[in-house]
Scaffold this motif. Sequence first.
Motif, short mmCIF file in Angstrom:
data_model
loop_
_atom_site.label_atom_id
_atom_site.label_comp_id
_atom_site.label_asym_id
_atom_site.label_seq_id
_atom_site.Cartn_x
_atom_site.Cartn_y
_atom_site.Cartn_z
N VAL A 142 48.91 10.42 51.65
CA VAL A 142 48.59 9.02 51.35
C VAL A 142 47.08 8.80 51.36
O VAL A 142 46.54 8.09 50.49
CB VAL A 142 49.30 8.08 52.34
N ALA A 143 46.38 9.42 52.30
CA ALA A 143 44.92 9.28 52.34
C ALA A 143 44.28 9.85 51.08
O ALA A 143 43.31 9.29 50.55
CB ALA A 143 44.37 9.98 53.58
N THR A 144 44.83 10.95 50.59
CA THR A 144 44.29 11.55 49.37
C THR A 144 44.62 10.70 48.15
O THR A 144 43.80 10.56 47.24
CB THR A 144 44.83 12.98 49.20
N MET A 145 45.79 10.12 48.12
CA MET A 145 46.11 9.18 47.04
C MET A 145 45.13 8.00 47.06
O MET A 145 44.65 7.56 46.01
CB MET A 145 47.55 8.68 47.17
N ALA A 146 44.83 7.50 48.26
CA ALA A 146 43.88 6.39 48.38
C ALA A 146 42.50 6.81 47.89
O ALA A 146 41.79 6.02 47.25
CB ALA A 146 43.82 5.92 49.82
N PHE A 147 42.12 8.04 48.17
CA PHE A 147 40.83 8.55 47.68
C PHE A 147 40.83 8.57 46.15
O PHE A 147 39.84 8.20 45.51
CB PHE A 147 40.59 9.95 48.24
N GLY A 148 41.94 8.99 45.57
CA GLY A 148 42.04 9.01 44.12
C GLY A 148 41.97 7.62 43.51
O GLY A 148 41.49 7.45 42.37
N MET A 149 42.44 6.63 44.23
CA MET A 149 42.38 5.25 43.76
C MET A 149 40.95 4.78 43.53
O MET A 149 40.71 3.85 42.76
CB MET A 149 43.10 4.32 44.74
N GLU A 150 40.01 5.43 44.19
CA GLU A 150 38.61 5.05 44.03
C GLU A 150 38.08 5.36 42.64
O GLU A 150 36.99 4.92 42.27
CB GLU A 150 37.74 5.77 45.08
N ALA A 151 38.84 6.09 41.84
CA ALA A 151 38.40 6.44 40.48
C ALA A 151 38.12 5.19 39.65
O ALA A 151 37.27 5.21 38.76
CB ALA A 151 39.44 7.31 39.79
N VAL A 152 38.86 4.13 39.92
CA VAL A 152 38.67 2.91 39.13
C VAL A 152 37.86 1.86 39.89
O VAL A 152 37.68 0.75 39.39
CB VAL A 152 40.03 2.32 38.71
N ALA A 153 37.35 2.19 41.06
CA ALA A 153 36.66 1.21 41.88
C ALA A 153 35.39 0.68 41.24
O ALA A 153 35.03 -0.49 41.41
CB ALA A 153 36.35 1.80 43.26
N ALA A 154 34.68 1.52 40.51
CA ALA A 154 33.41 1.11 39.91
C ALA A 154 33.59 0.38 38.59
O ALA A 154 32.63 -0.11 38.00
CB ALA A 154 32.50 2.33 39.72
N GLY A 155 34.82 0.32 38.10
CA GLY A 155 35.11 -0.39 36.87
C GLY A 155 35.13 0.51 35.66
O GLY A 155 34.19 1.28 35.42
N THR A 156 36.20 0.44 34.90
CA THR A 156 36.33 1.18 33.64
C THR A 156 37.38 0.47 32.80
O THR A 156 38.22 -0.26 33.35
CB THR A 156 36.76 2.65 33.88
N ASP A 157 37.33 0.65 31.49
CA ASP A 157 38.36 0.03 30.64
C ASP A 157 39.30 1.05 30.02
O ASP A 157 40.24 0.68 29.33
CB ASP A 157 37.74 -0.88 29.57
N CYS A 158 39.10 2.32 30.29
CA CYS A 158 40.05 3.38 29.89
C CYS A 158 39.74 4.60 30.74
O CYS A 158 38.59 5.04 30.81
CB CYS A 158 39.93 3.71 28.41
N LEU A 159 40.76 5.14 31.38
CA LEU A 159 40.57 6.23 32.34
C LEU A 159 41.26 7.50 31.85
O LEU A 159 42.45 7.49 31.56
CB LEU A 159 41.16 5.83 33.70
N GLY A 160 40.50 8.59 31.76
CA GLY A 160 41.06 9.90 31.46
C GLY A 160 41.22 10.69 32.75
O GLY A 160 40.30 10.73 33.58
N ILE A 161 42.38 11.31 32.92
CA ILE A 161 42.72 12.00 34.16
C ILE A 161 42.85 13.50 33.92
O ILE A 161 43.60 13.94 33.05
CB ILE A 161 44.07 11.48 34.71
N GLY A 162 42.11 14.31 34.70
CA GLY A 162 42.21 15.76 34.61
C GLY A 162 41.98 16.41 35.96
O GLY A 162 41.72 15.74 36.96
N GLU A 163 42.03 17.74 35.98
CA GLU A 163 41.95 18.46 37.26
C GLU A 163 41.32 19.83 37.09
O GLU A 163 41.14 20.32 35.98
CB GLU A 163 43.33 18.61 37.88
N MET A 164 41.02 20.43 38.23
CA MET A 164 40.57 21.80 38.28
C MET A 164 40.99 22.36 39.64
O MET A 164 40.73 21.74 40.67
CB MET A 164 39.05 21.89 38.11
N GLY A 165 41.64 23.52 39.63
CA GLY A 165 42.03 24.13 40.89
C GLY A 165 42.80 25.40 40.65
O GLY A 165 43.89 25.37 40.06
N ILE A 166 42.25 26.52 41.08
CA ILE A 166 42.93 27.80 40.92
C ILE A 166 44.31 27.73 41.60
O ILE A 166 44.42 27.31 42.75
CB ILE A 166 42.09 28.94 41.53
#
Length: 339
Positions: A142-166
């Motif tokens: 849940v804490a990590t989900m909350a951290f991810g929620m910060e992606a939109v905190a600064a404001g955006t009108d369209c969000l692209g979601i991607g990742e990196m991790g071996i």
Amino acid sequence: MTDESSPFADIRRLVAEMPGPDEDALAAVRARDAALTKPAGSLGRLEDLVEWLAAWQGKAMPSFDRPLVCVFAGSHGVTARGVSAFPDAVNRQMLENFSAGGAAINQLCAAYGLGFKVFDLAIDMPTGDICEGPALDERATVATMAFGMEAVAAGTDCLGIGEMGIGNTTIAAAIYCALWGGEPAHWVGRGTGVDAAGLARKAEAVALALETHAGHLDDPLSVLARLGGREIAAMAGAILAARLQRVPVVLDGYVSTAAAAVLHALDPRALDHCVAGHVSAEGVHAEVLDRLGLDPLLSLGLRLGEASGAALAMGLIKGALACHRDMATFAQAGVAGPA
């Protein structure tokens, strides 16, 4: 009965509060589209994309002024089982490459005028090996989900979601298998390019993980905690936060849609504000998208991750909106409309 004392209770409440599309904004876009100098429906899916933007932004004239691509980076304990063609050291090296502007996603974002941000999710601290125990506990999830929620905190009108991790295509396969059943071998693919022996190790890891967590996988959030990873949890949080703040989302590939699949399992409406940027070359991604009700915008044989397909699709969306916003109407151009 739902346990209100569980760390997951807050996530369930947020899912229950998700807003729907704005029908007035949708009607306004359709009215303008009917007056533009083109035959009705002639721009095909480009017209649908503008309607989608309007409905989820809640704007009669949608915007694409602050598009943002976010890459969430995590590491996984399961990589010790030889499930990837690359070593864990690549995680940190790729973060440095992103920072230096040297990755493919840097070039795509620059080409299309997209903002870019990377989230380092404790990249030097792998999650637990899912074959032996949970990747994360409930509170950490849940804490990590909350951290991810910060992606939109600064404001955006369209969000692209991607990742990196071996190792995270193994993680994604385990999530799909837990949610939808079937043989582990059906869900695993080549990832970054494993050979036949590596592919077999991936299937074995997924099978062992599901055996290890048997009896605890009836709840999608428990699937996320036990079989997921920090980047998966963070992406799920970002997708949910975007919905709550009326930000349309463009999903990337096989791993990104694993985060989406968890939310979809909680509520089939949870992805209504999302589009699939592309269908990747990874294994059964096309089947995944079909199960989620997502029709991909592009099919380019990509299997890179790092939001590359999402960024390309966002360039397409930018073009779709430019046509809708800047094209002349029949009246403005002095062109005769349909009879």
